[in-house]
Design a protein around this motif. Structure first.
Motif, PDB file in Angstrom:
ATOM      1  N   GLY A   1      -6.707  32.740  19.045  1.00 52.40           N
ATOM      2  CA  GLY A   1      -6.639  31.127  18.178  1.00 52.40           C
ATOM      3  C   GLY A   1      -4.947  31.395  17.827  1.00 52.40           C
ATOM      4  O   GLY A   1      -5.321  30.642  17.280  1.00 52.40           O
ATOM      5  N   GLU A   2      -4.318  31.846  17.954  1.00 54.61           N
ATOM      6  CA  GLU A   2      -2.807  32.059  17.889  1.00 54.61           C
ATOM      7  C   GLU A   2      -2.351  30.994  18.702  1.00 54.61           C
ATOM      8  O   GLU A   2      -0.907  30.517  18.605  1.00 54.61           O
ATOM      9  CB  GLU A   2      -1.928  33.230  17.725  1.00 54.61           C
ATOM     10  CG  GLU A   2      -2.374  33.906  16.660  1.00 54.61           C
ATOM     11  CD  GLU A   2      -1.948  35.594  16.567  1.00 54.61           C
ATOM     12  OE1 GLU A   2      -0.636  35.900  16.694  1.00 54.61           O
ATOM     13  OE2 GLU A   2      -2.546  36.216  15.897  1.00 54.61           O
TER      14      GLU A   2
ATOM     15  N   GLU B   1      -0.959  27.622  21.225  1.00 56.11           N
ATOM     16  CA  GLU B   1      -1.666  26.358  20.431  1.00 56.11           C
ATOM     17  C   GLU B   1      -2.548  25.631  21.331  1.00 56.11           C
ATOM     18  O   GLU B   1      -2.955  24.573  21.119  1.00 56.11           O
ATOM     19  CB  GLU B   1       0.070  25.569  20.717  1.00 56.11           C
ATOM     20  CG  GLU B   1       0.538  25.923  22.161  1.00 56.11           C
ATOM     21  CD  GLU B   1       1.675  24.917  22.048  1.00 56.11           C
ATOM     22  OE1 GLU B   1       2.420  24.401  21.336  1.00 56.11           O
ATOM     23  OE2 GLU B   1       1.943  25.036  23.186  1.00 56.11           O
TER      24      GLU B   1
ATOM     25  N   LEU C   1      -5.681  26.865  20.025  1.00 58.29           N
ATOM     26  CA  LEU C   1      -5.579  25.883  18.344  1.00 58.29           C
ATOM     27  C   LEU C   1      -6.042  24.416  18.516  1.00 58.29           C
ATOM     28  O   LEU C   1      -7.017  23.472  17.550  1.00 58.29           O
ATOM     29  CB  LEU C   1      -5.132  26.250  17.757  1.00 58.29           C
ATOM     30  CG  LEU C   1      -5.137  26.037  16.094  1.00 58.29           C
ATOM     31  CD1 LEU C   1      -6.122  27.116  15.845  1.00 58.29           C
ATOM     32  CD2 LEU C   1      -3.193  26.783  15.187  1.00 58.29           C
TER      33      LEU C   1
ATOM     34  N   VAL D   1     -12.165  30.927  14.800  1.00 58.68           N
ATOM     35  CA  VAL D   1     -10.388  31.047  15.673  1.00 58.68           C
ATOM     36  C   VAL D   1     -10.462  32.804  15.279  1.00 58.68           C
ATOM     37  O   VAL D   1     -10.524  33.368  14.115  1.00 58.68           O
ATOM     38  CB  VAL D   1     -10.389  30.176  15.083  1.00 58.68           C
ATOM     39  CG1 VAL D   1      -8.524  30.252  15.295  1.00 58.68           C
ATOM     40  CG2 VAL D   1     -10.115  28.368  15.718  1.00 58.68           C
TER      41      VAL D   1
ATOM     42  N   GLY E   1      -7.733  35.956  14.590  1.00 58.95           N
ATOM     43  CA  GLY E   1      -6.047  35.758  14.611  1.00 58.95           C
ATOM     44  C   GLY E   1      -6.097  35.537  12.570  1.00 58.95           C
ATOM     45  O   GLY E   1      -6.499  36.196  12.343  1.00 58.95           O
TER      46      GLY E   1
ATOM     47  N   LYS F   1       0.347  33.932  11.410  1.00 60.76           N
ATOM     48  CA  LYS F   1       0.855  32.872  12.558  1.00 60.76           C
ATOM     49  C   LYS F   1       0.438  31.710  13.162  1.00 60.76           C
ATOM     50  O   LYS F   1       0.658  30.697  14.002  1.00 60.76           O
ATOM     51  CB  LYS F   1       0.473  34.434  13.706  1.00 60.76           C
ATOM     52  CG  LYS F   1       0.988  35.332  13.347  1.00 60.76           C
ATOM     53  CD  LYS F   1       1.439  36.638  14.825  1.00 60.76           C
ATOM     54  CE  LYS F   1       2.273  37.698  14.960  1.00 60.76           C
ATOM     55  NZ  LYS F   1       1.494  38.306  15.021  1.00 60.76           N
ATOM     56  N   ILE F   2      -1.549  31.924  12.846  1.00 58.77           N
ATOM     57  CA  ILE F   2      -2.800  30.758  13.391  1.00 58.77           C
ATOM     58  C   ILE F   2      -1.945  29.030  11.753  1.00 58.77           C
ATOM     59  O   ILE F   2      -1.609  28.021  12.309  1.00 58.77           O
ATOM     60  CB  ILE F   2      -4.182  30.712  12.598  1.00 58.77           C
ATOM     61  CG1 ILE F   2      -4.599  32.392  13.972  1.00 58.77           C
ATOM     62  CG2 ILE F   2      -4.690  29.724  12.654  1.00 58.77           C
ATOM     63  CD1 ILE F   2      -6.147  32.368  13.300  1.00 58.77           C
ATOM     64  N   LYS F   3      -1.155  29.655  11.328  1.00 58.08           N
ATOM     65  CA  LYS F   3      -0.701  28.542  10.499  1.00 58.08           C
ATOM     66  C   LYS F   3       0.958  27.822  10.760  1.00 58.08           C
ATOM     67  O   LYS F   3       0.691  27.019  11.330  1.00 58.08           O
ATOM     68  CB  LYS F   3      -0.688  28.751   9.312  1.00 58.08           C
ATOM     69  CG  LYS F   3      -2.026  29.011   7.717  1.00 58.08           C
ATOM     70  CD  LYS F   3      -1.390  29.680   6.750  1.00 58.08           C
ATOM     71  CE  LYS F   3      -3.030  29.371   5.988  1.00 58.08           C
ATOM     72  NZ  LYS F   3      -2.472  29.735   4.523  1.00 58.08           N
TER      73      LYS F   3
ATOM     74  N   THR G   1       1.292  28.157  14.345  1.00 62.99           N
ATOM     75  CA  THR G   1       1.008  27.511  14.852  1.00 62.99           C
ATOM     76  C   THR G   1       0.169  26.632  15.180  1.00 62.99           C
ATOM     77  O   THR G   1       1.028  25.379  15.955  1.00 62.99           O
ATOM     78  CB  THR G   1       0.091  27.781  16.469  1.00 62.99           C
ATOM     79  OG1 THR G   1       0.308  29.758  16.508  1.00 62.99           O
ATOM     80  CG2 THR G   1      -0.551  27.768  17.972  1.00 62.99           C
TER      81      THR G   1
ATOM     82  N   VAL H   1     -11.580  30.680   9.887  1.00 61.95           N
ATOM     83  CA  VAL H   1     -10.784  31.929  10.701  1.00 61.95           C
ATOM     84  C   VAL H   1     -10.818  33.180  10.627  1.00 61.95           C
ATOM     85  O   VAL H   1     -11.611  33.565   8.651  1.00 61.95           O
ATOM     86  CB  VAL H   1      -9.007  31.308  10.538  1.00 61.95           C
ATOM     87  CG1 VAL H   1      -8.203  32.475  10.565  1.00 61.95           C
ATOM     88  CG2 VAL H   1      -8.706  30.258  10.774  1.00 61.95           C
TER      89      VAL H   1
ATOM     90  N   ASP I   1      -9.425  37.344  10.456  1.00 64.51           N
ATOM     91  CA  ASP I   1      -8.749  38.077  11.072  1.00 64.51           C
ATOM     92  C   ASP I   1      -9.618  39.150  11.200  1.00 64.51           C
ATOM     93  O   ASP I   1     -10.180  39.897  10.599  1.00 64.51           O
ATOM     94  CB  ASP I   1      -7.778  37.989  10.136  1.00 64.51           C
ATOM     95  CG  ASP I   1      -6.688  39.237  10.582  1.00 64.51           C
ATOM     96  OD1 ASP I   1      -7.033  39.975  11.422  1.00 64.51           O
ATOM     97  OD2 ASP I   1      -5.536  39.823   9.534  1.00 64.51           O
TER      98      ASP I   1
END
Ligand SMILES: CC(C)(COP(=O)(O)OP(=O)(O)OC[C@H]1O[C@@H](n2cnc3c(N)ncnc32)[C@H](O)[C@@H]1OP(=O)(O)O)[C@@H](O)C(=O)NCCC(=O)NCCS
Ligand SMILES: CC(=O)OP(=O)(O)O
Length: 323
Positions: free
Chosen positions: A23-24, A26, A29, A45, A47, A51-53, A55, A68, A70
């Motif tokens: 998910g990290e 691009e 995502l 997703v 991750g 880090k996802i935010k 991206t 999401v 983790d």
């Protein structure tokens, strides 16, 4: 309607949940946001949320409605670990399973195995080995199939072809090549195609002699004997399989030569190199590798993939889950 468009309308009626361990990234995502906004499927997703935010922000994506998880901070890890230990029957203990679940590919595979997701798409960042090994160990092949194999759907305008095995089997023998042909024919039919299967070689109908040519001849004979319903022929060179004028010269009377749309390679080098040449020289969109013959769909991507290929493979994965 195109191949992906047709699957899209079938999939969106059920909107299955598909897990994305990377998910990290691009490309992942971006594809997930599109799939979610178009209500085709429900992406989950994996991750680190920060880090996802990051991206998402860099790409200008709105991820407010995206599910999401983790894997390092999940409430049900204990249940996933128990399912893992039970499935591996003495090959891993609880402590080892909890450790392995920190790997997003194992975590995602366990979400699929335990029914929390209907399928998984990974491999944009991880190698094929890292992506598929958890599925081979946990999801496993369906009754009646010994080996999974990696199929590519090759699309260019109205043209649509299948190629396999392009991803998995390091060693090929006649029973394995026959199994790849049978499962590829099944996948093609599942996707609404009428497969005409060419068993590829550097020889056509005995024009060259070698152990590998004999292997392809034996594999073709095995399929013809056990599955007379499959339209198949071999051994054929690619030109004899694909070009009608060449087929008339090299393989007259063949039911497949000259208009094959499904190509089975005699070894992994030929398959992997062959699909990449068609993709990069020929301008085909290469969707896959689609793992065939597993109990639930878990599909790999090439690390060289683009966002559109992630989008298309996700729709195919969802289609495998519901068709
Ligand atoms: C797919 C691959 C990773 C499997 O690795 P491997 O070292 O054979 O795996 P292992 O021997 O550790 O076996 C792991 C499990 O997978 C199973 N397995 C291995 N190959 C399999 C196959 N083709 N189909 C189904 N199951 C398979 C084994 O039976 C084993 O099950 P078990 O642990 O329950 O007994 C390996 O064959 C590979 O690297 N292939 C090429 C990948 C690649 O780089 N392709 C090019 C780019 S796409
Ligand atoms: C399918 C394939 O070749 O994968 P990768 O490019 O990631 O090795």
């Amino acid at each position: 309607m195109g191949f992906i468009e047709e699957l899209k309308s079938k999939v969106s009626a059920q909107c299955p949940s598909i897990v994305f361990p990377e998910g990290e990234d691009e490309r992942i995502l971006g594809a997930c946001v599109r799939l979610q906004e178009e209500r085709i499927l429900a992406p989950v997703v994996l991750g680190n949320i920060d880090k996802i935010k990051e991206t998402a922000q860099a790409k200008g994506l709105n991820i407010d409605n995206l599910a999401v998880i983790d894997p390092l901070n999940y409430d049900d890890t204990d249940a996933l670990a128990d399912a893992f230990v039970e499935r591996r029957k003495g090959k891993i203990d609880k402590e080892g399973a909890i450790e392995m679940l920190k790997d997003p590919n194992y975590f995602g595979t366990l979400l699929v195995y335990t029914g929390r997701a209907a399928g998984m798409v990974s491999g944009a960042v991880h190698t094929t080995g890292e992506t598929v090994k958890p599925a081979l160990q946990i999801i496993k092949t369906k009754e009646g199939f010994k080996r999974t194999s990696g199929l590519f759907v090759m699309l260019r305008g109205d043209e649509q072809y299948l190629m396999s095995d392009c991803a998995i089997n390091l060693e090929m023998d006649a029973p394995t090549m026959a199994e790849v042909a049978v499962i590829t024919d099944m996948t093609g039919k599942q996707f609404g195609m009428d497969p005409h299967v060419a068993m590829l070689s550097f020889s056509t109908k005995g024009s060259a002699k070698s152990d590998e040519v004999t292997m392809v001849q034996e594999a073709t004979a095995l399929v013809k004997e056990n599955h007379p319903e499959i339209k198949i022929d071999g051994e054929l060179q690619f030109d004899a399989a694909f070009v009608e004028t060449v087929a008339k010269k090299k393989a007259p009377g063949s039911p497949v030569a000259g208009h094959a749309n499904t190509f089975i390679f005699p070894n992994l080098a030929a398959g992997n190199i062959g699909y990449k040449i068609a993709q990069r020289f020929g301008g085909f969109e290469a969707i896959g590798p689609i793992l065939q013959g597993l109990n639930h769909p878990v599909n790999d991507l090439s690390r060289g993939c683009n966002e559109d290929e992630v989008y298309s493979l996700s729709i195919i994965t969802a289609a495998q889950a519901i068709l």
